[in-house]
Design an enzyme around this catalytic site. Structure first.
Site, PDB file in Angstrom:
ATOM      1  N   ARG A  58      97.360  87.627  22.639  1.00 37.26           N
ATOM      2  CA  ARG A  58      96.184  86.761  22.842  1.00 37.26           C
ATOM      3  C   ARG A  58      95.254  86.822  21.630  1.00 37.26           C
ATOM      4  NH1 ARG A  58      91.739  88.285  25.382  1.00 37.26           N
ATOM      5  NH2 ARG A  58      92.833  89.686  26.789  1.00 37.26           N
ATOM      6  N   TYR A 111      87.856  59.754  22.986  1.00 40.17           N
ATOM      7  CA  TYR A 111      88.894  59.984  23.994  1.00 40.17           C
ATOM      8  C   TYR A 111      88.212  60.319  25.333  1.00 40.17           C
ATOM      9  CZ  TYR A 111      92.602  62.665  26.311  1.00 40.17           C
ATOM     10  OH  TYR A 111      93.513  63.163  27.211  1.00 40.17           O
ATOM     11  N   ASP A 182      86.962  64.918  15.146  1.00 35.91           N
ATOM     12  CA  ASP A 182      88.321  64.979  15.713  1.00 35.91           C
ATOM     13  C   ASP A 182      89.182  64.035  14.875  1.00 35.91           C
ATOM     14  OD1 ASP A 182      90.653  64.470  17.154  1.00 35.91           O
ATOM     15  OD2 ASP A 182      89.666  64.594  19.108  1.00 35.91           O
ATOM     16  N   LYS A 207      99.855  65.751  19.145  1.00 35.56           N
ATOM     17  CA  LYS A 207     100.106  64.344  18.810  1.00 35.56           C
ATOM     18  C   LYS A 207     100.894  64.221  17.501  1.00 35.56           C
ATOM     19  CE  LYS A 207      97.629  63.704  22.440  1.00 35.56           C
ATOM     20  NZ  LYS A 207      98.320  63.511  23.704  1.00 35.56           N
TER      21      LYS A 207
HETATM   22  N1  PLP Z   1      91.610  64.162  20.808  1.00 42.82           N
HETATM   23  C1  PLP Z   1      92.175  62.942  20.859  1.00 42.82           C
HETATM   24  C2  PLP Z   1      91.717  61.878  19.913  1.00 42.82           C
HETATM   25  C3  PLP Z   1      93.171  62.663  21.805  1.00 42.82           C
HETATM   26  O1  PLP Z   1      93.719  61.445  21.857  1.00 42.82           O
HETATM   27  C4  PLP Z   1      93.566  63.697  22.692  1.00 42.82           C
HETATM   28  C5  PLP Z   1      94.595  63.443  23.713  1.00 42.82           C
HETATM   29  O2  PLP Z   1      95.132  62.361  23.841  1.00 42.82           O
HETATM   30  C6  PLP Z   1      92.950  64.949  22.600  1.00 42.82           C
HETATM   31  C7  PLP Z   1      91.984  65.148  21.646  1.00 42.82           C
HETATM   32  C8  PLP Z   1      93.334  66.063  23.528  1.00 42.82           C
HETATM   33  O3  PLP Z   1      94.516  66.645  23.101  1.00 42.82           O
HETATM   34  P1  PLP Z   1      95.483  67.506  24.083  1.00 42.82           P
HETATM   35  O4  PLP Z   1      96.125  66.534  25.007  1.00 42.82           O
HETATM   36  O5  PLP Z   1      96.388  68.210  23.135  1.00 42.82           O
HETATM   37  O6  PLP Z   1      94.587  68.449  24.831  1.00 42.82           O
END
Ligand code: PLP
Length: 398
Positions: A58, A111, A182, A207
């Site tokens: 961890r 998101y 992000d 992704k």
């Molecule tokens: N940030 C963006 C722009 C996303 O599209 C997503 C999920 O689709 C996330 C964060 C969250 O990622 P995770 O599904 O790996 O938790």
């Protein structure tokens, strides 16, 4: 030493160590799944702590450190930590950097679950204002003495709005705030948020970065002192990334550059095709001249706009169902960033829980479809969409 029941005892211990005479330098980093590493005695344990050695997974793990080093390099940052999902990268960062009474300014087109998490912060006395991040006057108008963080996606999910990272970073810094970006849609292949002034960059490695749809993982990259704060909380929250996922994603990232460039060129072709089709009322893709932030995107991203696009299909639920059924290569999937083209309907997935009036403010309609473009042959991909649209036209003509 001999044991009373030799076989039962040895079955627990034999075959557990690599023969040191036979090990050379492996071509690829081995997978370290072991939850703990043995130490010889108390001095050895202390020594392990002192050199930040591996004792308990961890806290530290070799595969996680491997991908953290890779993300630090790619994001041109001082340090990185790896989290078990993109969402935990977001939540861990925000919880580590905010305290009760702080204020956050965030883009309203984030998101859906990022918005949902930001809203939960009110429980801890942290208030969030959602704004149109492309309107700098609106952003400036809500910043107050308690503002600590400005938060945006480079290109937003699913509206594909483009944030001016340099300008927002200047605004954040002139108010002693951090800018968190992000960068999941653009990836460090197409954009370096830290170089443009962001203080923290987050990626859902689930992704494009991993790219093969078999991992959930996230990364946070920033200056060493910020990462230390985040890491200290991360270990307590238990949001550290899984070793096997780290190993898989390290392998995936090796081809990120190749994939993202192909995805970008396929996406531009598909967006251009869709924009000229009579059944499509709108296309959202920063590579198109019609996109409201096209000039900014052109300057910020140097001619590659990523693999994500959205569009509105004229018609009702039945038309959308027919279209989805007639697509052949392209599959409906609740994810994005993979090597194969996938499509989703934000109203039914990423923004399923978003209230109607909020969806209206963001611009998410029942007709909106989001495409994550893969690395297929470009002509085959366009043909897939052309064929599915032609089947709707046929049905309408009957
Ligand atoms: N940030 C963006 C722009 C996303 O599209 C997503 C999920 O689709 C996330 C964060 C969250 O990622 P995770 O599904 O790996 O938790």
């Amino acid at each position: 030493m001999t044991y009373k029941n030799e076989q039962n005892t040895n079955i627990l211990y034999k075959g557990n160590k690599i023969n040191p005479n036979r090990v050379s330098d492996p071509e690829v980093m081995p997978l370290y799944l072991s939850t703990a590493h043995n130490v010889a005695d108390l001095d050895d344990l202390q020594n392990t702590y002192d050199r930040k050695g591996y004792a308990y997974t961890r806290s530290h793990n070799a595969n996680r450190d491997g991908i953290a080093e890779l993300m630090t390099y790619l994001e041109q940052s001082e340090n990185s930590v790896i989290t078990n999902t993109g969402m935990s990268a977001i939540s861990t960062t925000l919880l580590a950097l905010l305290t009760s009474g702080d204020h956050v300014v965030a883009d309203k087109t984030l998101y859906g679950e990022s918005i949902d998490f930001l809203k939960t912060l009110s429980k801890y006395g942290i208030l969030v204002d959602f704004v149109d991040i492309t309107n700098l006057d609106e952003v400036a108008s809500v910043i107050n003495a308690n503002t600590r963080i400005l938060y945006t996606e480079t290109v937003s999910n699913p509206m594909m709005t483009v944030a001016n990272i340099k300008a927002i970073a200047d605004l954040a810094h002139s108010h002693q705030s951090y800018l968190i970006v992000d960068n999941t849609f653009m990836t460090p292949v197409l954009f370096h948020a830290l170089t443009d002034g962001a203080d923290v960059v987050i990626n859902s490695l689930t992704k494009f970065a991993n790219g093969h749809g078999d991992v959930t993982l996230g990364s946070i990259s920033a200056k060493a002192e910020i990462i230390e704060k985040i890491y200290n909380l991360q270990v307590l929250l238990g949001t550290t990334g899984d070793p096997f996922d780290s190993w898989l994603a390290t392998r995936g990232i090796r081809t990120l550059d190749l994939r993202v460039k192909k995805q970008s060129s396929n996406a531009l072709s598909l967006a251009t095709f869709l924009e000229n089709h009579q059944l499509i009322s709108k296309v959202y893709y920063a590579g198109l001249k019609s996109h409201p932030q096209h000039d900014l995107a052109e300057a910020q991203f140097s001619n590659q706009y990523g693999g994500m696009l959205s569009f509105e299909l004229k018609g009702d639920r039945q038309t959308i169902n027919k279209f989805l059924q007639e697509l052949n290569l392209t599959k409906y999937a609740m994810t994005l960033g993979g090597i194969r083209t996938t499509i989703s309907h934000p109203v039914s997935s990423s923004h399923y829980d978003t209230p109607e009036e909020e969806k209206a403010k963001i611009g998410i309609t029942d007709q909106l479809l989001r495409v994550s473009v893969g690395i297929e042959d470009e002509a085959d991909l366009i043909h897939d969409f052309e064929y599915a649209l032609s089947q709707i036209e046929l049905e309408e003509g009957e």
